[in-house]
Design an enzyme around this catalytic site. Structure first.
Site, mmCIF file in Angstrom:
data_model
loop_
_atom_site.group_PDB
_atom_site.id
_atom_site.type_symbol
_atom_site.label_atom_id
_atom_site.label_comp_id
_atom_site.label_asym_id
_atom_site.label_seq_id
_atom_site.Cartn_x
_atom_site.Cartn_y
_atom_site.Cartn_z
ATOM 1 N N ASP A 110 -12.346 7.760 0.460
ATOM 2 C CA ASP A 110 -11.591 9.020 0.563
ATOM 3 C C ASP A 110 -12.344 10.033 1.398
ATOM 4 O OD1 ASP A 110 -9.459 8.216 -1.323
ATOM 5 O OD2 ASP A 110 -11.193 8.045 -2.639
ATOM 6 N N TYR A 128 0.833 -1.190 0.000
ATOM 7 C CA TYR A 128 0.000 0.000 0.000
ATOM 8 C C TYR A 128 0.874 1.249 0.000
ATOM 9 C CZ TYR A 128 -4.102 2.537 -0.280
ATOM 10 O OH TYR A 128 -5.029 3.400 -0.778
ATOM 11 N N ASP A 134 -10.637 6.855 -4.889
ATOM 12 C CA ASP A 134 -9.805 7.713 -5.728
ATOM 13 C C ASP A 134 -10.495 8.225 -6.993
ATOM 14 O OD1 ASP A 134 -7.962 7.493 -3.757
ATOM 15 O OD2 ASP A 134 -6.408 6.509 -4.922
ATOM 16 N N ARG A 183 -7.937 10.470 -9.488
ATOM 17 C CA ARG A 183 -7.157 11.126 -8.423
ATOM 18 C C ARG A 183 -6.535 10.037 -7.562
ATOM 19 N NH1 ARG A 183 -8.299 11.738 -2.874
ATOM 20 N NH2 ARG A 183 -7.053 9.922 -3.261
HETATM 21 P P1 NAD Z 1 -8.997 16.618 -3.399
HETATM 22 O O1 NAD Z 1 -8.444 16.862 -4.743
HETATM 23 O O2 NAD Z 1 -10.442 16.279 -3.257
HETATM 24 O O3 NAD Z 1 -8.728 17.917 -2.492
HETATM 25 C C1 NAD Z 1 -7.543 18.634 -2.450
HETATM 26 C C2 NAD Z 1 -7.815 19.962 -1.781
HETATM 27 O O4 NAD Z 1 -6.585 20.628 -1.568
HETATM 28 C C3 NAD Z 1 -8.695 20.915 -2.602
HETATM 29 O O5 NAD Z 1 -9.640 21.513 -1.756
HETATM 30 C C4 NAD Z 1 -7.717 21.988 -3.085
HETATM 31 O O6 NAD Z 1 -8.317 23.252 -3.227
HETATM 32 C C5 NAD Z 1 -6.735 21.997 -1.939
HETATM 33 N N1 NAD Z 1 -5.434 22.555 -2.324
HETATM 34 C C6 NAD Z 1 -4.714 22.324 -3.432
HETATM 35 N N2 NAD Z 1 -3.595 23.059 -3.411
HETATM 36 C C7 NAD Z 1 -3.613 23.759 -2.264
HETATM 37 C C8 NAD Z 1 -2.741 24.696 -1.664
HETATM 38 N N3 NAD Z 1 -1.596 25.044 -2.252
HETATM 39 N N4 NAD Z 1 -3.087 25.218 -0.473
HETATM 40 C C9 NAD Z 1 -4.233 24.868 0.129
HETATM 41 N N5 NAD Z 1 -5.098 23.993 -0.386
HETATM 42 C C10 NAD Z 1 -4.788 23.433 -1.566
HETATM 43 O O7 NAD Z 1 -8.116 15.500 -2.751
HETATM 44 P P2 NAD Z 1 -8.442 14.632 -1.445
HETATM 45 O O8 NAD Z 1 -9.127 13.388 -1.826
HETATM 46 O O9 NAD Z 1 -9.083 15.505 -0.437
HETATM 47 O O10 NAD Z 1 -6.972 14.224 -1.005
HETATM 48 C C11 NAD Z 1 -6.036 15.204 -0.607
HETATM 49 C C12 NAD Z 1 -4.793 14.526 -0.051
HETATM 50 O O11 NAD Z 1 -5.140 13.798 1.110
HETATM 51 C C13 NAD Z 1 -4.139 13.528 -1.004
HETATM 52 O O12 NAD Z 1 -2.748 13.702 -0.963
HETATM 53 C C14 NAD Z 1 -4.489 12.195 -0.428
HETATM 54 O O13 NAD Z 1 -3.485 11.223 -0.647
HETATM 55 C C15 NAD Z 1 -4.579 12.509 1.033
HETATM 56 N N6 NAD Z 1 -5.424 11.551 1.741
HETATM 57 C C16 NAD Z 1 -4.894 10.917 2.821
HETATM 58 C C17 NAD Z 1 -5.619 9.997 3.512
HETATM 59 C C18 NAD Z 1 -5.019 9.334 4.713
HETATM 60 O O14 NAD Z 1 -3.870 9.400 4.927
HETATM 61 N N7 NAD Z 1 -5.762 8.679 5.549
HETATM 62 C C19 NAD Z 1 -6.904 9.683 3.093
HETATM 63 C C20 NAD Z 1 -7.438 10.344 1.984
HETATM 64 C C21 NAD Z 1 -6.689 11.287 1.321
#
Ligand code: NAD
Length: 554
Positions: free
Chosen positions: A272, A106, A249, A159
């Site tokens: 997510d 993973y 994703d 994504r």
């Molecule tokens: P997403 O694309 O839905 O959301 C990303 C968000 O980040 C958007 O709101 C965007 O506007 C914002 N963003 C982008 N650039 C930015 C910046 N420079 N400053 C502030 N905000 C900014 O993606 P998501 O599904 O919400 O996932 C986001 C991250 O979280 C990914 O890297 C993903 O791997 C991680 N994630 C981690 C876990 C975990 O560890 N448990 C679970 C889910 C997602």
């Protein structure tokens, strides 16, 4: 309905294969562990070297080979090849060495594997349903060789982790997640089905790559896309009516509406949004045992307002309501900062999922300014933007809070908002830290911190198991809240002393069993279950978990 591991030979109609065919069946194959009697009964004599090995000895060999590989990606290729040869041995090795294997099967390595998927492609795993399959998705689903599917993980690859649009190469994610369903949650591998909806990609590099495995087309959008999703959902109801569908994703412009459209009709959830929400909430429920106070005392500022951020916000607000705050007060304790600054009421560019958290407040363009004015107790990074929890940000958090809560959840490691070392160093060792991808322990002064990993793998396998064992018809928010509480309850005082907000991964089966029991209890209480409630739910759940042991075929 059961996930218990029956003799694999009983699972499918038809006779046991023999000879080479048996050795090539990953579910039935035991390799050098076939006994002399089995070798005679199934025409294997001479096809295997003479010494009969125990599974323990086989695992020794697996680990020797695995550890000899020079890079994590080579280890991924090595261990997934084992999965294609001998599933029982694969799961035995993964379970026995979970902390070592998890970062390979993973995040973070699976991310690298997806980025190189077409190049390391060896043999197919999972089901590819494409934009060209309109009108015949039922037939494609029927091509899958197993009938008793209970858990489907599906992505459209737009994504993948924080890595963007990887099209059909995103298949590594459903494959990896389902491996965790079995390893961590004990759902039988025969009951798991990874699916990629290949609707094209906007990734020009992939479109130009001769080794790309997907459709070389731009993404399907609008009605053509939603019609395909509709047909897919209906086809699953027809072919696998007992399967839960985990959405994985999808980009956030599709993830939210797909979840809303189907969640009250079929057994589905979006990992997510809801899985992340639950795992982060569990961390926030455990953190006050270090910082003092309770969840209702937190002010949480999110960097990123996408699926993960809003999913966590919704769960945190619900937990605050449960702790006595009004709906409005609970929401006002959750603040979001996205790529255009602080999410405030006066902004006119906000999509629907952000609006409930757009509060009356002056705009802020810098994250640091938002911290200084809002004075959060916790910051949660879910932006996919690396190094955004800068030294200034972390020093400000340490100035405002005695024990600042800092979750850098973006995956893979290269996208993390800060490293564990930075979190501890820049807060003089006071940060209560968790990350999305694993970090090594950090020495600070005379203390060693073992950062917890806010990994969804703590939640979804247990939730899925709970749904399967209760035969739940729907998956509700309450199930995720209960899952989060069950996870937080598994954190011991010894874990907290190490700064760890999650139990060690080595306890994952026990953790998943507790989560599954909590989820199943909600199903029974809310009249969503289709299976009769057993007297002792936890023991029942445990009795249903798949164990990677060889069954005798004679
Ligand atoms: P997403 O694309 O839905 O959301 C990303 C968000 O980040 C958007 O709101 C965007 O506007 C914002 N963003 C982008 N650039 C930015 C910046 N420079 N400053 C502030 N905000 C900014 O993606 P998501 O599904 O919400 O996932 C986001 C991250 O979280 C990914 O890297 C993903 O791997 C991680 N994630 C981690 C876990 C975990 O560890 N448990 C679970 C889910 C997602």
């Amino acid at each position: 309905m059961s996930t218990k591991s029956p003799n694999p030979a009983d699972l499918e109609p038809g006779a046991m294969p023999t000879g080479v065919e048996l050795l090539h069946d990953p579910v039935l194959n035991k390799g050098t562990a076939f006994t002399d009697e089995e070798r005679d009964a199934f025409s294997l004599r001479g096809l295997l070297p003479p010494h009969v090995h125990s599974i323990k000895e086989q695992v020794m060999r697996v680990m020797e080979n695995f550890r000899r590989k020079p890079t994590p990606l080579e280890q991924y290729i090595n261990i997934t090849a084992l999965q294609a040869r001998n599933e029982t041995l694969f799961y035995r090795a993964v379970l026995d060495y979970l902390e070592e294997m998890m970062p390979i099967i993973y995040t973070p390595t699976v991310g690298e594997a997806c980025q190189r998927y077409g190049h390391i492609f060896n043999r197919p795993r999972g089901l590819f349903i494409t934009a060209k399959d309109r009108g015949r998705i039922v037939d494609v689903l029927r091509n899958w060789p197993r009938r008793d599917v209970r858990v489907i993980v599906v992505t459209d690859g737009e994504r993948i982790l924080g890595l963007g649009d990887l099209g059909a190469d995103g298949m590594g994610i459903p494959v990896g997640k389902l491996s965790l369903y079995t390893a961590c949650g004990g759902v039988h591998p025969n009951q798991c089905l990874p699916i990629t909806l290949d609707v094209g990609t906007e990734n020009e590099e992939l479109l130009a790559d001769p080794l790309y495995i997907g459709l070389k087309e731009h993404r399907l959008r609008g009605a053509a896309y939603s019609d395909l999703v509709d047909e897919f959902v209906d086809a699953v109801q027809e072919v696998y009516p007992h399967a839960l569908i985990q959405l994985e994703d999808f980009a956030n412009n599709n993830a939210f509406w797909i979840l809303e459209k189907y969640r009250d009709r079929i057994c589905t959830f979006d990992d997510d949004i809801q899985g992340t929400g639950a795992v982060a909430l569990a961390g926030l429920l455990a953190a006050p045992r270090i910082t003092g106070g309770s969840i209702a005392d937190q002010t949480v500022l999110f960097l990123g307002a996408g699926e993960a951020g809003i999913g966590i916000g919704d769960m945190v607000a619900a937990a605050m309501r449960e702790a006595g705050l009004s709906e409005a007060d609970a929401k006002r304790r959750c603040w979001f900062f996205d790529s255009r600054g602080l999410v405030v009421k006066s902004r006119t560019d906000l999509v629907a999922h952000k609006r409930p958290y757009a509060h009356e407040h002056a705009p802020a363009e810098l994250f640091l300014d938002a911290i200084e004015t809002l004075r959060p107790t916790a910051i949660i990074g879910v932006s996919g933007q690396p190094r955004t929890f800068t030294q200034d940000v972390l020093e400000a958090m340490a100035r405002i809070n005695d024990r600042p809560i800092v979750f850098a959840l973006s995956n893979p490691t290269s996208k993390s908002e800060c490293t564990a070392e930075e979190a501890y160093n820049w807060t003089q060792g006071r940060a209560v830290f968790a990350s999305g991808s694993p970090f090594d322990p950090v020495n600070f002064g005379d203390q060693t911190f073992v950062p917890g990993q806010g990994n969804n793998a703590y939640i979804f396998p247990g939730v899925g198991l709970g749904v399967v064992v209760s035969g739940a018809r729907l998956i509700t928010d309450e199930m995720f809240s209960e899952a989060a509480k069950a996870l937080a309850d598994q954190v011991t005082a010894a874990d907290l002393r190490l700064g760890r907000l999650y139990p060690p991964l080595s306890n994952i089966r026990e953790v998943s069993a507790h989560i599954a029991a909590s989820v199943a209890e909600v199903a029974w209480r809310c009249d969503l279950a289709t299976i009769e409630q057993p007297e002792d739910v936890l023991s029942y759940v445990k009795s249903q978990m798949y164990q990677p042991v060889y069954r005798s075929y004679v």
